[in-house]
Design an enzyme around this catalytic site. Structure first.
Site, PDB file in Angstrom:
ATOM      1  N   ASP A  29      40.933  47.425  35.255  1.00  0.00           N
ATOM      2  CA  ASP A  29      40.358  46.208  34.676  1.00  0.00           C
ATOM      3  C   ASP A  29      39.679  46.512  33.339  1.00  0.00           C
ATOM      4  OD1 ASP A  29      39.601  43.543  34.585  1.00  0.00           O
ATOM      5  OD2 ASP A  29      38.596  43.550  36.524  1.00  0.00           O
ATOM      6  N   ASP A  55      42.747  34.966  36.085  1.00  0.00           N
ATOM      7  CA  ASP A  55      41.763  34.807  37.158  1.00  0.00           C
ATOM      8  C   ASP A  55      41.845  33.417  37.767  1.00  0.00           C
ATOM      9  OD1 ASP A  55      40.762  37.325  37.179  1.00  0.00           O
ATOM     10  OD2 ASP A  55      39.037  36.897  35.906  1.00  0.00           O
TER      11      ASP A  55
HETATM   12  C1  DGJ Z   1      38.067  40.491  36.491  1.00  0.00           C
HETATM   13  C2  DGJ Z   1      39.395  40.441  37.172  1.00  0.00           C
HETATM   14  O1  DGJ Z   1      40.263  39.602  36.460  1.00  0.00           O
HETATM   15  C3  DGJ Z   1      39.223  39.993  38.602  1.00  0.00           C
HETATM   16  O2  DGJ Z   1      40.472  39.906  39.239  1.00  0.00           O
HETATM   17  C4  DGJ Z   1      38.318  40.953  39.324  1.00  0.00           C
HETATM   18  O3  DGJ Z   1      38.939  42.200  39.445  1.00  0.00           O
HETATM   19  C5  DGJ Z   1      36.999  41.077  38.591  1.00  0.00           C
HETATM   20  N1  DGJ Z   1      37.179  41.389  37.195  1.00  0.00           N
HETATM   21  C6  DGJ Z   1      36.136  42.133  39.216  1.00  0.00           C
HETATM   22  O4  DGJ Z   1      34.962  42.318  38.553  1.00  0.00           O
END
Ligand code: DGJ
Length: 734
Positions: A464, A534
């Site tokens: 990430d 997301d």
């Molecule tokens: C952002 C990501 O897009 C999410 O899927 C998740 O992993 C969060 N970060 C976790 O902090």
């Protein structure tokens, strides 16, 4: 910076027409770029289109007289035009005058791909430029980039150093590009090119595909169509800041420029040093955008995605199910649940390390939080093994928090301008590590390597990145190199990923960056897939995945079934619709299965089993986009067809439950073998009343000409009435 397949040095086959000026073709099965080489001038790009039949000189003879379309325009004589390269010489001279510095060379690799190089040099100064064209015949893609070398004794400053310039002509040219933001990725924008300059750019510094995309399509015959018209596809392979420009004059002449963003990014090129730009991948079709996408998909899977020719596993990710509330029993229960539903992998998301109970701490302090996981990662991989699923883990290695031990020990490792206070991001404390610094690179490689070596059963890493560069400044780079920070960050990241890949070649890695911030072929060389967004609302995902499919194959798109009300939009979409949408990409789940009813779990189990039966078609097959969510027709439809055309999956989604609007209930299909016969089976059928054509056989010709009538039922959720409706049909050749 880019991956070039190992080239065999055996062949210097080089086809040029004998006439003067000479023509140099770069050829794929269906397309061709032709350069014009004058004896002492820099080459012109004369042609990009279908392979020319017969004498190449037809192209030259048909070209407008006196037209000059430089293959790589530089800032020099007649500086009023746009240029791709601008250099300041040691004596302050800001102009270049490139001429040909030798014969082009051409080598073929063991995949049949041909790299052609054309050496150029300044007429007076010791600066040389090599133009590179790497043609992938089977995929119909040509990558192009330049190498700029300082052969002198003093540094030269590169002020602008774009990868390519593509001239093209059309009086009705349209640009298709993607735009968006967090939770709204992959929106499609079509616009007619009018005189002036259109700029697409990104300066986030870390992620580069939320607000804009470094890939475009150019339709040359009016409004973009999926199935007709001449279309050029262009994708810049770069994970950092970029700029794409289309310059249009008043006579239908255009130039597409693409490259690293030049703002605050000049590069000091030392004596003997070569700067290689990232590549731009170009592809061409005269049958619309669909074919351009399929070319990109084939080439991306074959040459740019890690393990791109293998199907990806069906997984459950813990994020939307439990967020930071991770503990061993919950993780074990989720593993059991995904195993029971037939899934293959469980991924533990954020919250397992340091004291990370929310997003304000612990990045960089990568020790397991034993409050939550008393038996460590090993305890979890043991649990996964017992349940017959693989284990994956979330990391965010490029970041730290201002309250983390890492930052306290190494305050000089973060991106920060001299004499300025740090600027903090997510959670009020997040900081970006300075990947220009080799010590930071070593720290990250060591952290990930240790995690994977100590836990060899980790099969998947979700990588990430949740902050942009928030201030320009490298505490590592010298004063005269500050402008190189962004490029050196991305070179550092590439090197980190390559080192990790070299040691752990089989581990799958997902590129996640606050959702879909890293959908770009420049970064995907070392990743198996990316997280699309997301926003997991199925309705919204139809748009995001549609847009991204212009350039990226389904195997790369993480597409998960999540809970309702959706955590971002609060929309309530029926489970069948959610499953059907997720099954258009790399299927997964992002939910707490314990919150689902047994009936819902059983439904997902059936969906997963069905998906296993055709996921190779979805992930590795050819995509045909049929009805676009961006046309607002109340229906979205697409299909995938296996390369052998023996199997296909057709999707139909009703997106507007409006009785005053006529519904597209019959969508002509595409891509099938017209002479073959296909048996139809509905997938995820839960209205308990078979479609009239269930189990029946239709010819490909009939399906292409007519399609099948969709039943827009409201009775889709176990007798409940719902407003959404979707259908999946599996077509199997008899
Ligand atoms: C952002 C990501 O897009 C999410 O899927 C998740 O992993 C969060 N970060 C976790 O902090």
């Amino acid at each position: 910076m880019k991956k070039i397949p190992a080239l065999l040095a055996f062949s210097v086959t080089f086809l040029m027409s004998g006439a003067t000026p000479r023509l140099l073709p770069m050829t794929t099965f269906n397309s061709q770029i032709i350069l014009k080489l004058d004896s002492a001038a820099a080459p012109s790009l004369l042609y990009f289109g279908p392979v020319v039949k017969g004498d190449l000189n037809q192209v030259l003879d048909a070209a407008p007289e006196g037209e000059n379309t430089p293959a790589y325009p530089v800032y020099g004589n007649y500086p009023e035009g746009e240029s791709a390269l601008s250099v300041t010489m040691p004596d302050g001279n800001m102009t270049l005058d490139l001429i040909r510095a030798g014969e082009p060379e051409s080598v073929v690799d063991n995949n049949g791909n041909t790299l052609t190089t054309i050496p150029l040099a300044d007429r007076h100064y010791p600066v040389s430029v090599t133009l590179n064209y790497l043609a992938f015949p089977k995929e119909d893609v040509i990558e192009t980039w330049v190498d700029i070398t300082n052969n002198g004794k003093k540094p030269v400053i590169l002020d602008r150093f774009e990868s390519a310039c593509l001239p093209f002509r059309s009086t009705d040219a349209w640009l298709t590009s993607l735009y968006g933001t967090w939770a709204n990725e992959g929106r499609v924008n079509n616009e007619k090119l009018t005189p002036g300059m259109k700029v697409i750019q990104n300066k986030d510094g870390v992620r580069n595909s939320h607000t804009s995309h470094a890939e475009v399509m150019l339709s040359l015959d009016g409004k973009p169509s999926e199935t007709s018209g001449r279309v050029i596809g262009a994708a810049l392979l770069y994970g950092g800041n970029y700029r794409l420009r289309v310059v249009t004059d008043d006579h239908g002449r255009h130039q597409l420029f693409a490259g690293i963003h030049p703002d605050e990014s000049s590069w000091k090129l030392m004596p003997g040093e070569t700067f290689s730009t990232p590549a731009v991948a170009l592809t061409y079709s005269n049958t619309g955008m669909g074919a351009v996408s399929r070319n990109f998909h084939r080439w991306g899977r074959q040459y740019h995605l890690a393990h791109g020719t293998e199907v990806n596993p069906i997984l459950l990710n813990s994020w939307e199910g439990v967020y930071f509330n991770i503990d061993e029993p919950k993780m074990a229960a989720m593993m059991q649940d995904i195993a029971d539903m037939g899934g293959e992998l469980f991924v533990m998301d954020d919250g397992w390390f340091g004291q990370r109970d929310d997003d304000s701490s612990s990045l960089g302090d990568w020790e397991v939080d034993t409050r939550k996981l008393p038996h460590g990662i090993k305890g979890l991989t043991d649990e996964a093994r017992k349940r017959g699923v693989k284990f994956g883990i979330w990391v965010e290695p490029e970041m730290t928090n201002s309250n983390a031990r890492l930052y306290k020990e190494h305050p000089d490792w973060v991106i920060k301008a001299a004499n300025r206070d740090i600027v903090e991001g997510r959670g009020g404390t997040q900081l970006v590590l300075d990947l220009a610094n080799p010590k930071v690179q070593d720290f990250i490689v060591n952290m990930v390597d240790t995690l994977l070596t100590n836990n060899p059963e980790i099969a998947y890493v979700k990588w990430d990145a949740n902050a942009p560069v928030m201030q320009h400044g490298s505490q590592y780079l010298s004063a005269d190199r500050q402008s190189e920070m962004s490029i050196r960050y991305h070179r550092g990241l590439t090197s980190v990923m390559e080192r990790i890949r070299a040691k752990h070649p089989d581990v799958a890695i997902q590129a996640c960056a606050s959702g879909g911030g890293r959908a770009n072929y420049g970064i995907l060389d070392n990743f198996d897939e990316f997280w699309v967004s997301d926003n997991t609302d199925a309705f919204q995902r139809l748009g995001a995945q549609w847009g991204l499919s212009y350039f990226f194959p389904a195997v790369a798109m993480g597409s998960h079934i999540s809970a309702v009300p959706n955590h971002t939009t609060f929309r309530v979409v029926p489970l069948k619709f959610r499953c059907d949408v997720a099954m258009t990409g790399r299927l997964g789940m992002e939910i707490q299965p314990r919150d689902m009813t047994q009936q819902e779990r059983d439904f997902c189990k059936g969906a997963i089993e069905a998906y296993k039966g055709f996921r190779d078609v979805v992930q590795l097959g050819d995509l045909y986009r049929l009805v676009s969510p961006f046309d607002n027709r109340g229906v979205v439809s697409l299909m995938y067809v296996s390369p052998a055309k023996d199997k296909s999956v057709f999707y139909w989604f009703r997106t507007n439950n409006d009785y005053s609007a006529p519904l597209v209930t019959r969508v002509p299909m595409e891509g099938l073998d017209p002479d073959a016969s296909y048996k139809v089976t509905e997938i995820n059928a839960i209205d308990l009343k078979p479609l009239p054509y269930e189990g029946k056989v239709f010819t490909g010709r009939f399906l292409i000409d007519n399609g099948l009538e969709m039943r827009p039922s409201h009775d889709l959720e176990w007798g409940e009435k719902v407003d959404y409706c979707s259908r999946i049909l599996l077509l199997e050749k008899q």
